[in-house]
Write a protein that holds these residues in place. Structure first.
Motif, PDB file in Angstrom:
ATOM      1  N   LEU A 160      49.905  20.125  45.085  1.00  0.00           N
ATOM      2  CA  LEU A 160      50.950  19.103  45.203  1.00  0.00           C
ATOM      3  C   LEU A 160      51.190  18.724  46.658  1.00  0.00           C
ATOM      4  O   LEU A 160      51.534  17.579  46.956  1.00  0.00           O
ATOM      5  N   ASP A 161      50.982  19.727  47.565  1.00  0.00           N
ATOM      6  CA  ASP A 161      51.141  19.393  48.982  1.00  0.00           C
ATOM      7  C   ASP A 161      50.151  18.309  49.388  1.00  0.00           C
ATOM      8  O   ASP A 161      50.488  17.365  50.126  1.00  0.00           O
ATOM      9  N   ASP A 162      48.934  18.454  48.891  1.00  0.00           N
ATOM     10  CA  ASP A 162      47.916  17.443  49.217  1.00  0.00           C
ATOM     11  C   ASP A 162      48.305  16.082  48.652  1.00  0.00           C
ATOM     12  O   ASP A 162      48.164  15.044  49.313  1.00  0.00           O
ATOM     13  N   VAL A 163      48.830  16.099  47.418  1.00  0.00           N
ATOM     14  CA  VAL A 163      49.281  14.834  46.810  1.00  0.00           C
ATOM     15  C   VAL A 163      50.421  14.235  47.618  1.00  0.00           C
ATOM     16  O   VAL A 163      50.466  13.012  47.879  1.00  0.00           O
ATOM     17  N   CYS A 164      51.337  15.045  48.032  1.00  0.00           N
ATOM     18  CA  CYS A 164      52.486  14.530  48.797  1.00  0.00           C
ATOM     19  C   CYS A 164      52.034  13.962  50.137  1.00  0.00           C
ATOM     20  O   CYS A 164      52.556  12.940  50.607  1.00  0.00           O
ATOM     21  N   GLU A 165      51.065  14.636  50.751  1.00  0.00           N
ATOM     22  CA  GLU A 165      50.570  14.127  52.035  1.00  0.00           C
ATOM     23  C   GLU A 165      49.892  12.768  51.845  1.00  0.00           C
ATOM     24  O   GLU A 165      50.114  11.834  52.627  1.00  0.00           O
ATOM     25  N   ARG A 166      49.040  12.684  50.829  1.00  0.00           N
ATOM     26  CA  ARG A 166      48.369  11.408  50.576  1.00  0.00           C
ATOM     27  C   ARG A 166      49.383  10.308  50.246  1.00  0.00           C
ATOM     28  O   ARG A 166      49.283   9.183  50.750  1.00  0.00           O
ATOM     29  N   THR A 167      50.353  10.663  49.427  1.00  0.00           N
ATOM     30  CA  THR A 167      51.356   9.658  49.043  1.00  0.00           C
ATOM     31  C   THR A 167      52.207   9.249  50.238  1.00  0.00           C
ATOM     32  O   THR A 167      52.486   8.055  50.451  1.00  0.00           O
ATOM     33  N   ALA A 168      52.647  10.230  51.033  1.00  0.00           N
ATOM     34  CA  ALA A 168      53.466   9.912  52.197  1.00  0.00           C
ATOM     35  C   ALA A 168      52.691   9.070  53.187  1.00  0.00           C
ATOM     36  O   ALA A 168      53.224   8.118  53.791  1.00  0.00           O
ATOM     37  N   SER A 169      51.411   9.412  53.380  1.00  0.00           N
ATOM     38  CA  SER A 169      50.582   8.635  54.296  1.00  0.00           C
ATOM     39  C   SER A 169      50.427   7.200  53.805  1.00  0.00           C
ATOM     40  O   SER A 169      50.493   6.241  54.587  1.00  0.00           O
ATOM     41  N   PHE A 170      50.207   7.074  52.497  1.00  0.00           N
ATOM     42  CA  PHE A 170      50.024   5.724  51.944  1.00  0.00           C
ATOM     43  C   PHE A 170      51.313   4.906  52.034  1.00  0.00           C
ATOM     44  O   PHE A 170      51.283   3.705  52.310  1.00  0.00           O
ATOM     45  N   CYS A 171      52.445   5.563  51.808  1.00  0.00           N
ATOM     46  CA  CYS A 171      53.721   4.835  51.764  1.00  0.00           C
ATOM     47  C   CYS A 171      54.312   4.591  53.146  1.00  0.00           C
ATOM     48  O   CYS A 171      55.405   3.997  53.235  1.00  0.00           O
ATOM     49  N   GLN A 172      53.662   5.050  54.193  1.00  0.00           N
ATOM     50  CA  GLN A 172      54.201   4.813  55.527  1.00  0.00           C
ATOM     51  C   GLN A 172      54.293   3.323  55.832  1.00  0.00           C
ATOM     52  O   GLN A 172      55.202   2.869  56.526  1.00  0.00           O
ATOM     53  N   ASP A 173      53.330   2.561  55.316  1.00  0.00           N
ATOM     54  CA  ASP A 173      53.352   1.115  55.583  1.00  0.00           C
ATOM     55  C   ASP A 173      54.471   0.402  54.840  1.00  0.00           C
ATOM     56  O   ASP A 173      54.761  -0.768  55.129  1.00  0.00           O
ATOM     57  N   PHE A 174      55.102   1.089  53.882  1.00  0.00           N
ATOM     58  CA  PHE A 174      56.181   0.443  53.132  1.00  0.00           C
ATOM     59  C   PHE A 174      57.384   0.122  54.018  1.00  0.00           C
ATOM     60  O   PHE A 174      58.238  -0.681  53.635  1.00  0.00           O
ATOM     61  N   ARG A 175      57.433   0.762  55.186  1.00  0.00           N
ATOM     62  CA  ARG A 175      58.573   0.495  56.074  1.00  0.00           C
ATOM     63  C   ARG A 175      58.565  -0.946  56.583  1.00  0.00           C
ATOM     64  O   ARG A 175      59.578  -1.432  57.112  1.00  0.00           O
ATOM     65  N   HIS A 176      57.426  -1.605  56.450  1.00  0.00           N
ATOM     66  CA  HIS A 176      57.338  -3.005  56.874  1.00  0.00           C
ATOM     67  C   HIS A 176      57.772  -3.976  55.780  1.00  0.00           C
ATOM     68  O   HIS A 176      57.696  -5.191  55.977  1.00  0.00           O
ATOM     69  N   VAL A 177      58.206  -3.425  54.640  1.00  0.00           N
ATOM     70  CA  VAL A 177      58.627  -4.264  53.514  1.00  0.00           C
ATOM     71  C   VAL A 177      60.153  -4.286  53.469  1.00  0.00           C
ATOM     72  O   VAL A 177      60.803  -3.264  53.639  1.00  0.00           O
ATOM     73  N   ARG A 178      60.687  -5.436  53.228  1.00  0.00           N
ATOM     74  CA  ARG A 178      62.142  -5.611  53.239  1.00  0.00           C
ATOM     75  C   ARG A 178      62.772  -5.105  51.937  1.00  0.00           C
ATOM     76  O   ARG A 178      62.117  -5.037  50.895  1.00  0.00           O
ATOM     77  N   ASP A 179      64.039  -4.706  52.055  1.00  0.00           N
ATOM     78  CA  ASP A 179      64.837  -4.432  50.872  1.00  0.00           C
ATOM     79  C   ASP A 179      65.131  -5.758  50.172  1.00  0.00           C
ATOM     80  O   ASP A 179      65.249  -6.808  50.829  1.00  0.00           O
ATOM     81  N   PRO A 180      65.276  -5.727  48.857  1.00  0.00           N
ATOM     82  CA  PRO A 180      65.209  -4.579  47.931  1.00  0.00           C
ATOM     83  C   PRO A 180      63.796  -4.330  47.396  1.00  0.00           C
ATOM     84  O   PRO A 180      63.604  -3.494  46.527  1.00  0.00           O
TER      85      PRO A 180
END
Length: 745
Positions: A566-586
């Motif tokens: 699960l740690d590996d999954v979380c790392e991959r997911t966190a790495s992939f979702c880092q670019d989401f910070r460039h997306v506006r709410d909501p």
């Protein structure tokens, strides 16, 4: 007394006399009455016998009376005969007189025939007398007639010099001289007056030309205009003894005033060419009120009051402009800008305070009661032209904006960001600005045009969104196939999410107050579908089921004892979702929620594949603990990424943990029922797979647990709940695990 005695008593007629038969009915009646009276008298006298002695006396007396009557009758007849003789004699005299008169008439008739023959012999003499009189008149008028050619030339010179009043006086003198010679000469036209008709026509043309240039002459030479108007008015009262048609110079002047005014403003060389309509209308906006003001100040004082110059000017300008616009619409089709300009100008500017509705113009200039410049058919034609042109233009601009944005998806650089660090592109603002401006500008024309353009804008926006979605599909397909690999595939997909978010948040500008509620529903549905498609494309690259699923090794014995998987999954997911910070709410919340749900779905899918069966209570405890730990780890992961805890799906693992952690298998029915209440879309296959994971459930216990799914009322999905188990494919259970009433897959 008998009839014989009565016959004797009747008086006897004298000899030689006879009683002629009655010639008239009255005579016979009188005779009968006389006889009756005599008989009555005789019967009364001789009724007694003693009276018969006196019969002789009575007879002699009657004889005397009869003789007296005969004498009187003879006297009367004699007088009648004398009158007849006198009449006959007078008739004879009259006959002699008639015969004399007849002879006299015969003689007079003969004399008349003789006089007629004599008159025929005098006809040449009579002609000579007439010629003598004509020559006498000619000799008296000869000095004046000799001056006619010079007078004609002088009048023509006056006309050429535009001395119209003097020319008209000279013309009238010549016409009076022509009238004076016409009667004595018996209607004979003299050759010397042959040039008088063309001269009058030349003067009429000069008067007409002056009237046609009334606007210019009122400024430069008002005396000439006044002279022309006076000539036309004086000539209107002219009478002549000659058989000539009326010249009607007054009507010619009025027509010339109208034609000259139309030629100044609406002549063929002055009509606008392609693309010059706005300038032409602007020039008219300035020129027409100025023309009416000049007519009131300068032209009207030079013309008779009954001309109503200001009203004539206004109506002439209106009719000329209307005819010019009709010709313009019958020509080549206008461009969108020209059609819009013409609609706005004709419906608002022309009758507005800047032009014909100006307070500076008097009531005579009112044209509101005349036919409108544009008919309803013209307005419909112009609106249709404008809408069609705008639709084509908007489609072209939107496609150009889309093509420009799509061209950037394959760049080597990441998408541009705004000062806040969000992916940014001007494309959404450009799209909405194009649509909103086209809707807003039509408010200046009419509500009908605004509604039509609003419908076109929504239609084109829907088409744009379909093209946008198709472009995303092609972009993703080419990237995944390797035909056109994008260096920054996911960032540009995230940038399109911001585009969709910007469009969704600003699309309300396309719904003014007058638009019916729900008009934007198709566009909003298309935006929602575009959002789901982009999210799906994004998640397929990071946490979707690709060549290397996130939970390919789950569940396993290693998974029970180590959190590394699960740690590996979380790392991959966190790495992939880092670019989401460039997306506006909501949208970023939606994207994170979809990512978290995708991870949980893959987790559930892997859990139910039957790759692990617990061998005892210790492994079931480990599995339950692992589910709790994984749920907590996933919760912390997505909380750290910014996803709100209330929308997370990881708590489903805690519900499954309770199912695995249950020590008494006979209570599985209660636990399954509780699971069904929390997740209404859980199926028998899912429960059966979870029971297989426990490894300690007998056939009877399995049937009892599965039957609890059917017991009681079917739970309704929670408000705002999303599908979960229905998206997890479960392996088909063995036949022995099927309920008798269930279906086997």
């Amino acid at each position: 007394m008998d009839s014989a005695a009565r016959d004797k008593m009747q008086p006897a007629l004298p000899p030689g006399s006879s009683c002629p038969g009655p010639e008239w009915p009255e005579q016979e009646r009188a005779e009968q009455l006389a006889r009756g009276a005599a008989l009555k008298w005789a019967s009364g006298i001789f009724y007694r016998p003693e009276q018969l002695a006196r019969l002789g006396q009575y007879r002699s007396r009657e004889v005397q009376r009869t003789c007296s009557l005969e004498a009187r009758i003879k006297s009367v007849v004699q007088s009648y005969l004398e009158g007849v003789k006198t009449g006959v004699r007078q008739l004879a005299w009259a006959l002699e007189a008639v015969q004399g008169a007849r002879e006299a008439l015969g003689q007079a008739h003969g004399l008349l025939w003789g006089m007629a023959e004599a008159a025929q012999t005098l006809e040449p003499l009579r002609e000579q007398v007439v010629q003598h009189k004509q020559l006498q008149a000619m000799s008296q008028l000869l000095p004046r007639l000799r001056a006619v050619p010079a007078a004609l030339a002088h009048t023509q010179t006056l006309i050429d010099a535009q001395r119209l009043l003097e020319a008209y006086v000279s013309l009238r003198e010549l016409e009076q001289l022509q009238e004076e010679t016409w009667a004595p000469l018996g209607g004979l036209e003299l050759p010397v007056f042959e040039g008088l008709g063309p001269l009058a026509e030349a003067l009429g043309q000069a008067v007409e030309a002056a009237a046609g240039a009334a606007g210019r002459l009122a400024r430069e030479d008002p005396a000439l205009l006044v002279a022309a108007m006076r000539v036309a008015e004086v000539d209107a009262g002219r009478t002549t003894s000659l058989e000539q048609a009326a010249r009607d110079w007054r009507q010619r002047c009025l027509r010339a005033l109208q034609e000259g005014l139309e030629q100044i403003h609406f002549g063929t060389p002055l009509q606008p060419g392609p693309g010059a309509l706005a300038e032409w209308l602007e020039a008219l906006r300035v020129a027409l009120p100025a023309e009416l003001a000049a007519a009131e100040a300068l032209v009207a004082p030079c013309c008779p009051p009954h001309y109503n110059v200001v009203r004539l000017w206004a109506h002439t300008l209106h009719s000329g402009l209307r005819r010019c616009l009709q010709q313009l619409l019958e020509g080549p089709q206008l461009e969108a800008a020209d059609a819009f300009t013409l609609l706005h100008w004709a419906l608002h500017v022309y009758l507005g305070p800047e032009m014909m509705g100006s307070l500076e113009l008097g009531p005579e200039a009112d044209v509101s009661d005349l036919e409108p410049l544009l008919t309803l058919e013209n307005i419909e034609q112009l609106e249709a032209i404008f809408v069609a042109k705008v639709q084509a233009s908007v489609a072209q601009w939107l496609q150009k904006a889309l093509d420009g944005d799509v061209a950037e998806w394959g760049r080597e650089q990441e998408p541009d960001t705004d000062p806040s660090g969000f992916y940014h592109s001007p494309m959404p603002a450009i799209v909405l600005q194009i649509l909103e401006e086209n809707i807003r500008v039509t408010r200046m024309v009419s509500e009908s045009l605004q509604r039509r353009v609003h419908g076109v804008a929504l239609s084109e926006l829907s088409a744009f969104l379909r093209s946008f979605s198709d472009a995303l599909i092609r972009f993703s397909r080419d990237h995944l196939r390797g035909e056109a690999t994008a260096p920054h595939y996911v960032p540009y997909l995230l940038a399109t999410l911001n585009h969709q978010s910007a469009l969704s948040s600003s699309v309300s500008v396309l719904q003014p107050d007058w638009v019916a509620p729900g008009a934007l529903a198709p566009v909003e549905a298309a935006l929602d579908e575009l959002q789901r498609r982009i999210c799906r494309l994004v998640l397929e690259m990071g946490v979707g089921e690709g060549d290397t699923p996130l939970f390919a090794a789950l569940p396993s014995r290693r998974w029970l004892s180590s959190p590394e998987l699960l740690d590996d999954v979380c790392e991959r997911t966190a790495s992939f979702c880092q670019d989401f910070r460039h997306v506006r709410d909501p949208v970023v919340q939606l994207l994170l929620a979809e990512a978290e749900r995708t991870v949980v779905l893959q987790y559930l899918h892997a859990l139910m594949q039957g790759r692990l069966v617990c061998r005892g209570a210790d492994e079931r405890t480990q599995a339950a603990e692992r589910l709790r730990h994984d749920a907590a780890q996933l919760r912390e992961l997505f909380l750290g990424l910014g996803l709100e805890e209330s929308v997370q799906c990881a708590p489903v693992l805690l519900a499954l943990r309770e199912l695995l952690n249950l020590r008494d298998p006979t209570l599985l029915g209660l636990e399954v029922a509780g699971l069904r209440q929390q997740f209404p879309d859980v199926s028998e296959d899912h429960v059966s797979a979870l029971l297989d994971l426990r490894g300690d459930v007998s056939r009877e216990q399995r049937l009892a647990a599965l039957s609890s799914l059917q017991a009681g009322p079917q739970p309704s999905p929670p408000a705002g709940g999303r599908a979960l188990f229905s998206l997890v494919p479960a392996p088909a259970p063995p036949l022995s695990s099927c309920l008798p009433s269930g279906s086997c897959a």
